[in-house]
Design an enzyme around this catalytic site. Structure first.
Site, PDB file in Angstrom:
ATOM      1  N   VAL B 129       0.873  -1.172   0.000  1.00  0.00           N
ATOM      2  CA  VAL B 129       0.000   0.000   0.000  1.00  0.00           C
ATOM      3  C   VAL B 129       0.906   1.216   0.000  1.00  0.00           C
ATOM      4  CG1 VAL B 129      -1.491   1.384   1.525  1.00  0.00           C
ATOM      5  CG2 VAL B 129      -2.088  -0.988   1.008  1.00  0.00           C
ATOM      6  N   CYS B 130       0.483   2.270  -0.678  1.00  0.00           N
ATOM      7  CA  CYS B 130       1.186   3.554  -0.661  1.00  0.00           C
ATOM      8  C   CYS B 130       2.620   3.376  -1.184  1.00  0.00           C
ATOM      9  CB  CYS B 130       1.124   4.130   0.769  1.00  0.00           C
ATOM     10  SG  CYS B 130       1.444   5.899   0.910  1.00  0.00           S
TER      11      CYS B 130
END
Lengths: 254, 254
Positions: B129-130
């Site tokens: 994520v991210c």
């Protein structure tokens, strides 16, 4: 060294040397956002708002618990940054995350209730996400207020003298409460705008790329398939029974 | 007892006695979802997916780090449940959260890269994520793949041989990657449906009351007010420069 000593030492070391507020922690003069932790709470209830509120200029988030012992949440273990005793009386925001069994225990824990009553009496904002509102309610802090909670638990709020509202975020005077778990991000941004301003809240929203796109439409009992809602209600029945008992016991002590 | 011993003991005690996976941890036979933690990561990047994935039947989430020392994230301190060395080779899901300075450091950390390369070679799903995708990329695990990342960091992915895609969740073969921070919840539900089935993912969505209602429309550079996007871009420039340098250095080592 016994277990207790080891954990206390680790907690103290973490608090003293490792920037307990995290690498973005700011100066001691900031106003305090106190996030109360207890064994078994639902970690996203706290981390959603924490991720938002830790970026509000002029405020400092701290995780406060009965002791420095590690807190075992529903899915990870964290170290509190401060004990109830160490927490100043002057608190800008008092915040409670929710959970299941651990939340029911906290509703009847005299140390938790005493802490909430003393800090809640003078806090600028008294707040919660999910079933954290039941603990605020058990401390008598939602009597006569409108409040949000997890969709399953609205009846319990009534026992605690509050008026449940089926919204993501409910504001009634200085009580700001959020709905179930993920509502904490909507709650955090709403509160951030009040503590600071809308532009700063929008800046935080952009930094966190909060442009949600749930892959399914099952986020409420009304939109989820009927069988899934039914199964969730059944699973939550024992929790709700114990929460109602704890709410009645709390109300009888007022 | 010195500091290191205290922390290691606390970590070991927490891991052995306190259900490191949290109070909902399930039996040892479950398949492993390995969430990699490192100093300074953005806590919601991990906790969003964790809150979802910890409820997938037949799987067990563990937080794995270089050592048992407490991990100071950007806004709280947590205890890993397992070290890289202790982590089995057989991993169902390998997951990386993102961050800023800490993420750039992790991109150049030989222990992190070695762990990702060994487990990533056989993991059923390699995920992030991210800016966690930048660490996967530095380990060479996104070469020739489409991937998501934080909106600010798409150019860095190109340096790492990946094709950035501006979506909340991007699936390319067994790579499943999410956009910035809060995209982790959308990512978690998408992956939960693949690991289990859509009904279970919907049940988790209902339990977490994921029916988001952002109070502002500032979640992407395109929808945020221009001045806010401009300020965010300026603030992120030093991070992006160091991330690009780390990406070039990583690519030169392949």
């Amino acid at each position: 060294m016994n277990r207790r000593t080891a954990l206390q030492t680790a907690g103290a070391v973490a608090a003293a040397s490792l920037l307990p507020g995290g690498v973005n922690a700011v100066e001691e003069k900031s106003k305090l956002i106190v996030m109360v932790a207890y064994q078994g709470f639902t970690v996203l209830d706290l981390v959603g708002p924490l991720q938002v509120l830790s970026r509000v200029p002029g405020y400092r988030t701290v995780i406060v618990a009965e002791s420095r012992d590690p807190i075992v949440t529903d899915c990870l273990t964290l170290l509190p940054s401060m004990t109830f005793e160490e927490c100043p009386q002057e608190v800008a925001v008092l915040f409670l995350p929710g959970g299941l069994t651990g939340t029911v225990k906290a509703m009847s824990d005299p140390e938790v209730i005493k802490f909430l009553q003393t800090r809640g009496a003078t806090a600028e904002y008294v707040t919660s996400v999910c079933t954290g509102s039941l603990i605020l309610g058990a401390a008598g802090l939602l009597r006569g207020y409108k409040a949000a909670t997890h969709w399953s638990s609205r009846e319990v709020l009534k026992t605690l003298g509050a008026t449940p509202v089926a919204e993501r975020v409910v504001i009634d005077r200085n009580r700001v409460t959020g709905g179930g778990v993920t509502a904490g991000i909507d709650f955090g941004l709403t509160l951030a705008a009040r503590l600071s301003n809308e532009a700063n809240a929008q800046g935080i929203q952009l930094a966190l790329e909060y442009d949600p796109a749930p892959p399914f439409h099952a986020g409420t009992p009304e939109t989820a398939p009927a069988a899934i809602t039914e199964r969730a209600r059944k699973r939550l029945t024992p929790f709700l029974e114990s929460a109602q008992q704890a709410a009645q016991a709390a109300a009888s002590r007022w």
